[in-house]
Design an enzyme around this catalytic site. Structure first.
Site, PDB file in Angstrom:
ATOM      1  CG  ASP A  18     -10.511   8.674   4.188  1.00  0.00           C
ATOM      2  OD1 ASP A  18     -11.119   8.931   3.276  1.00  0.00           O
ATOM      3  OD2 ASP A  18      -9.268   8.763   3.885  1.00  0.00           O
ATOM      4  N   GLY A  39      -0.089   5.050   1.012  1.00  0.00           N
ATOM      5  CA  GLY A  39      -1.095   6.089   1.484  1.00  0.00           C
ATOM      6  C   GLY A  39      -0.479   7.411   1.370  1.00  0.00           C
ATOM      7  CB  THR A  40      -2.041  10.570   2.238  1.00  0.00           C
ATOM      8  OG1 THR A  40      -3.117  10.138   1.610  1.00  0.00           O
ATOM      9  CG2 THR A  40      -2.030  12.186   2.241  1.00  0.00           C
ATOM     10  CE1 TYR A  41      -0.572  13.045   6.123  1.00  0.00           C
ATOM     11  CE2 TYR A  41      -2.541  11.789   5.720  1.00  0.00           C
ATOM     12  CZ  TYR A  41      -1.929  13.207   5.952  1.00  0.00           C
ATOM     13  OH  TYR A  41      -2.663  14.310   5.679  1.00  0.00           O
ATOM     14  CE  LYS A  50      -1.129   4.438   7.656  1.00  0.00           C
ATOM     15  NZ  LYS A  50      -2.501   4.622   7.958  1.00  0.00           N
ATOM     16  N   GLY A  91       0.750  -1.067  -0.065  1.00  0.00           N
ATOM     17  CA  GLY A  91       0.111   0.125   0.096  1.00  0.00           C
ATOM     18  C   GLY A  91       0.920   1.332  -0.007  1.00  0.00           C
TER      19      GLY A  91
HETATM   20  N1  LIG Z   1      -3.541  -4.172   8.196  1.00  0.00           N
HETATM   21  C1  LIG Z   1      -3.282  -4.030   6.902  1.00  0.00           C
HETATM   22  N2  LIG Z   1      -3.184  -5.308   5.939  1.00  0.00           N
HETATM   23  C2  LIG Z   1      -3.061  -5.400   4.848  1.00  0.00           C
HETATM   24  N3  LIG Z   1      -3.042  -4.271   4.051  1.00  0.00           N
HETATM   25  C3  LIG Z   1      -3.120  -3.041   4.505  1.00  0.00           C
HETATM   26  C4  LIG Z   1      -3.152  -3.040   6.063  1.00  0.00           C
HETATM   27  N4  LIG Z   1      -3.201  -1.494   6.215  1.00  0.00           N
HETATM   28  C5  LIG Z   1      -3.327  -0.848   5.414  1.00  0.00           C
HETATM   29  N5  LIG Z   1      -3.052  -1.777   3.905  1.00  0.00           N
HETATM   30  C6  LIG Z   1      -3.044  -1.442   2.625  1.00  0.00           C
HETATM   31  O1  LIG Z   1      -2.315  -0.336   2.458  1.00  0.00           O
HETATM   32  C7  LIG Z   1      -3.403   0.764   1.951  1.00  0.00           C
HETATM   33  C8  LIG Z   1      -2.948   1.883   2.632  1.00  0.00           C
HETATM   34  O2  LIG Z   1      -3.357   1.936   4.011  1.00  0.00           O
HETATM   35  P1  LIG Z   1      -3.913   3.029   4.779  1.00  0.00           P
HETATM   36  O3  LIG Z   1      -5.021   3.510   4.358  1.00  0.00           O
HETATM   37  O4  LIG Z   1      -3.749   2.947   6.270  1.00  0.00           O
HETATM   38  O5  LIG Z   1      -2.598   4.225   4.643  1.00  0.00           O
HETATM   39  P2  LIG Z   1      -2.856   5.653   4.430  1.00  0.00           P
HETATM   40  O6  LIG Z   1      -1.856   6.657   4.423  1.00  0.00           O
HETATM   41  O7  LIG Z   1      -3.847   6.311   5.345  1.00  0.00           O
HETATM   42  O8  LIG Z   1      -3.692   5.900   2.942  1.00  0.00           O
HETATM   43  P3  LIG Z   1      -4.818   6.997   2.470  1.00  0.00           P
HETATM   44  O9  LIG Z   1      -4.144   8.082   2.013  1.00  0.00           O
HETATM   45  O10 LIG Z   1      -5.463   6.016   1.256  1.00  0.00           O
HETATM   46  O11 LIG Z   1      -6.032   6.918   3.496  1.00  0.00           O
HETATM   47  C9  LIG Z   1      -4.639   0.127   2.193  1.00  0.00           C
HETATM   48  O12 LIG Z   1      -5.557   0.774   1.330  1.00  0.00           O
HETATM   49  C10 LIG Z   1      -4.353  -1.306   1.948  1.00  0.00           C
HETATM   50  O13 LIG Z   1      -4.524  -1.833   0.894  1.00  0.00           O
END
Ligand SMILES: Nc1ncnc2c1ncn2[C@@H]1O[C@H](COP(=O)(O)OP(=O)(O)OP(=O)(O)O)[C@@H](O)[C@H]1O
Length: 506
Positions: free
Chosen positions: A163, A34-36, A54, A32
């Site tokens: 979200d 994400g933004t962060y 993450k 994944g």
């Molecule tokens: N516990 C997990 N197990 C498997 N995949 C995960 C998990 N957590 C996150 N992911 C994958 O990583 C992606 C991004 O994670 P997350 O949404 O927590 O990050 P973010 O930086 O907050 O992203 P966004 O900007 O999309 O909101 C998720 O859409 C998912 O596909």
């Protein structure tokens, strides 16, 4: 518990948060972006347990530890539920960063912080995007019920998710669905008196009250997003794929009718109502457009996509809806088929590779035509130019730049609808119209496009007024009349249903 030296922990005790380093884990692959920060599938070296790491992005050190990460950690520490992702611990990388193969990565010496989550095999967007994917009605009911149960738990614990979208709904191969990504979540008080930012929730899932600029809101904002997901599951594609805020509101009003003081008392006092109210009254068409949906599904959807947040159904009441208690019943998660891992990031990457492959093939064909074609050279090159263009490329809002297709953007966050073919089920309407789904009612969750992100969204100049900072506070106070939701009139027997089914403290 005393702080143990890294990697000298007694495994029978839970490690003190932050006491271990990321070296306790072997990163397996990126799943994944994400933004962060990036998300990796990883293995805990000593136990062999598969987890998700993450990484908290700390690009701008001046701003210190990101507030979104602080919120996510704080909130997840207090939430413990089978439909909410489990944050297991925090680990650090104090020294030199390592790349994916474990080699020291260039000159990066910055310390890093990772959240360690239980690993989930899929996110809903990635799963739905699998070629030929088709969810059954009991499966949709099963996912929806888990989503509502997790959200009800959050709301009872006074947490707004803010979200809800497919890529934040994680699913494992045992059929369990869990809410994830609490980076935008926050606690709320029931009186809705605090001013909160209205720049939350990914655009396609953002409710009308936020788009109209309210800064006083509650759990109903999440329920709008749930309604959008539900409709998407039934319809086969996103129902409100707006490219910017004004278009988003237009799409909502076209389906749900225009808001006025009759159907939404107080709406005319919301800050941007006068700027965005439709020029002529629009009829609510939801029941007509989706008349092919199952009767109970449509009834529930209608209550979720209610314009007035104070009349919108709550998660608790939605769990009580006939939809979940009539045949075909939601299936047992364990009975669901297992699928090869699919995260939005990976399915997107595969599609991007395929697109590049197709473009290369087209270029090769063009080159061949240029060498052997009969057209005069000027005309030929003009034709070639149009031929090598990728698929439809919808205009993007200035604040949602489209991710370019080159390899350097492999790990870039999608901020808008990607160009190219294959995003909609065959026969679907790429302009976001409401034609009947090609895969029939109920089993149709198909390939949607990527929505612009809610985070850090800046309204376009000439768009929303009074939107200079990241927080839209300071607007006139919008009086929310009745408390959120229509609960209080629930059927006695239904309360028992919920108490039996959802076994946790309220
Ligand atoms: N516990 C997990 N197990 C498997 N995949 C995960 C998990 N957590 C996150 N992911 C994958 O990583 C992606 C991004 O994670 P997350 O949404 O927590 O990050 P973010 O930086 O907050 O992203 P966004 O900007 O999309 O909101 C998720 O859409 C998912 O596909």
């Amino acid at each position: 518990m005393a702080i143990a030296a890294p990697e000298q922990l007694n495994l029978t005790e839970a490690p003190t948060w932050g006491s271990r380093t990321v070296d306790c884990f072997e990163k397996l692959e990126q799943i994944g972006e994400g933004t962060y920060g990036q998300v990796y599938m990883a293995k805990e070296i000593r136990t062999g347990e598969i987890v998700a790491l993450k990484k908290i992005r700390m690009d701008n050190e001046r701003e210190g530890f990101p507030i979104t990460a602080i919120r996510e950690i704080k909130i997840l520490k207090k939430l413990h539920h089978e439909n909410v992702i489990d944050l297991k611990e925090i680990v650090t990388s104090p020294g030199r960063e390592k790349d994916d193969q474990g080699r020291p990565d260039g000159n990066k010496y910055k310390g890093g912080i990772y959240m360690v989550f239980e690993y989930m095999d899929h996110d809903l967007t990635g799963l739905a995007d699998r070629p030929g994917m088709r969810f059954s009605v009991p499966q949709i009911k099963c996912y929806m019920r888990q989503l509502l149960t997790g959200l009800h738990y959050c709301h009872v614990n006074q947490v707004l998710h803010r979200d809800i979208k497919g890529s934040n709904l994680l699913i494992d191969n045992k059929g369990n669905l869990k809410l994830a990504d609490f980076g935008l979540a926050r606690s709320f008080s029931n009186d809705h008196n605090a001013n909160l930012t209205n720049r939350v929730i990914t655009l396609w899932y953002r409710p009308p009250e936020l788009l109209l600029g309210t800064t006083k809101y509650g759990p109903a904002v999440d329920m709008w997003s749930v309604g959008c997901i539900f409709a998407e599951l039934l319809h086969g594609k996103p129902i409100f794929p707006g490219k910017d805020e004004p278009e988003q509101l237009n799409k909502i009003f076209e389906l749900c009718g225009s808001p006025d003081e009759v159907n939404w008392p107080g709406v005319s006092k919301i800050p941007w109502y006068n700027n965005f109210k439709p020029s002529r009254p629009l009829k609510r068409r939801l029941r007509e457009v989706f008349r092919h949906f199952d009767r109970h599904a449509l009834e529930l959807l209608d209550k979720m996509l209610t314009l007035d947040p104070s009349q919108r159904i709550s998660a608790k009441d939605a769990l009580d809806a006939e939809y979940f208690w009539t045949d075909p019943l939601p299936c047992d998660p364990k009975s669901l088929p297992t699928y090869e891992a699919s995260h939005e990031f990976q399915t997107k990457k595969k599609r991007q590779q395929q697109r590049q492959h197709e473009e290369a093939a087209k270029r090769q064909k063009l080159h061949h035509q240029q060498q052997h074609g009969r057209l005069p050279p000027v005309q030929q090159s003009g034709q070639g130019h149009t031929q090598i263009r990728p698929g439809p490329n919808p205009p993007m809002h200035a604040s949602h730049p489209q991710v370019a297709g080159g390899p350097s953007h492999h790990y870039a966050k999608p901020h808008g609808p990607p160009a190219g073919p294959g995003r909609y089920p065959a026969g679907g309407n790429p302009s976001g119209g409401y034609g009947h789904p090609t895969r029939g009612q109920g089993g149709a969750y198909g390939s949607g496009r990527y929505p612009p992100q809610g985070r850090g969204t800046q309204y376009s100049s000439g768009g929303m007024p009074g939107s200079s900072g990241p927080r839209g506070v300071g607007g006139p106070n919008y009086p929310h009349g009745a408390p959120y939701g229509s609960s209080g009139t629930g059927r006695g027997s239904n309360v028992n249903r919920n108490q039996q089914q959802y076994n946790w403290q309220q």
